[in-house]
Design a protein around this motif. Structure first.
Motif, short mmCIF file in Angstrom:
data_model
loop_
_atom_site.label_atom_id
_atom_site.label_comp_id
_atom_site.label_asym_id
_atom_site.label_seq_id
_atom_site.Cartn_x
_atom_site.Cartn_y
_atom_site.Cartn_z
N LEU A 61 61.74 40.31 44.97
CA LEU A 61 60.65 41.00 45.65
C LEU A 61 60.73 42.51 45.42
O LEU A 61 59.72 43.16 45.14
N MET A 62 61.94 43.04 45.49
CA MET A 62 62.10 44.48 45.30
C MET A 62 61.79 44.89 43.87
O MET A 62 61.13 45.91 43.64
N ILE A 63 62.22 44.10 42.90
CA ILE A 63 61.94 44.42 41.50
C ILE A 63 60.44 44.31 41.22
O ILE A 63 59.84 45.17 40.57
N PHE A 64 59.82 43.24 41.71
CA PHE A 64 58.38 43.07 41.54
C PHE A 64 57.62 44.24 42.18
O PHE A 64 56.68 44.79 41.58
N GLY A 65 58.02 44.64 43.37
CA GLY A 65 57.39 45.77 44.04
C GLY A 65 57.58 47.07 43.29
O GLY A 65 56.66 47.90 43.21
N PHE A 66 58.75 47.26 42.70
CA PHE A 66 59.01 48.47 41.92
C PHE A 66 58.08 48.56 40.72
O PHE A 66 57.49 49.61 40.46
N TYR A 67 57.93 47.46 40.01
CA TYR A 67 57.04 47.46 38.85
C TYR A 67 55.58 47.62 39.26
O TYR A 67 54.80 48.27 38.56
N ALA A 68 55.20 47.05 40.39
CA ALA A 68 53.82 47.22 40.87
C ALA A 68 53.59 48.67 41.28
O ALA A 68 52.53 49.24 41.01
N TRP A 69 54.57 49.29 41.94
CA TRP A 69 54.45 50.68 42.36
C TRP A 69 54.39 51.61 41.14
O TRP A 69 53.69 52.62 41.15
N LYS A 70 55.14 51.26 40.10
CA LYS A 70 55.15 52.07 38.88
C LYS A 70 53.85 51.96 38.10
O LYS A 70 53.55 52.81 37.28
N GLY A 71 53.07 50.91 38.32
CA GLY A 71 51.80 50.75 37.64
C GLY A 71 51.87 49.84 36.43
O GLY A 71 50.98 49.88 35.57
N GLU A 72 52.88 49.01 36.35
CA GLU A 72 53.03 48.11 35.20
C GLU A 72 51.96 47.02 35.18
O GLU A 72 51.70 46.44 34.14
N TYR A 73 51.37 46.73 36.33
CA TYR A 73 50.38 45.66 36.41
C TYR A 73 48.94 46.20 36.48
O TYR A 73 48.03 45.47 36.83
#
Length: 83
Positions: A61-73
């Motif tokens: 969850l934390m890794i997924f959230g980090f990538y979402a926050w970074k704008g990868e998606y």
């Protein structure tokens, strides 16, 4: 929609450690409530299995959230050729 993804990413990054903290507190509380040694051993084993299963989920969850926050998606591929 991208702004929503970023804020949900922040939510996932916060939710991961909060759930693990809640589970550790519950494990300590439930193990402390047991009275006999056999009951305590069973409770410790059950909570060890629960924590062992949910720790990787929380990290994910934390890794997924980090990538979402970074704008990868922000931009997702529409076809397999874009991969």
């Amino acid at each position: 929609m991208n702004t929503l993804k970023k804020f949900l990413g922040l939510f996932w990054m916060v939710l991961g450690p909060l759930t693990m903290t809640f589970l550790f507190i519950q494990a300590i509380d439930k193990v402390g409530l047991t009275h006999t040694d056999i009951e305590r051993t069973n409770t410790i084993l059950q909570w060890a299995i629960i924590l062992f299963i949910f720790l990787p989920i929380s990290l994910g969850l934390m890794i997924f959230g980090f990538y979402a926050w970074k704008g990868e998606y922000d931009r997702l591929p529409e076809s397999s050729e874009e991969l």
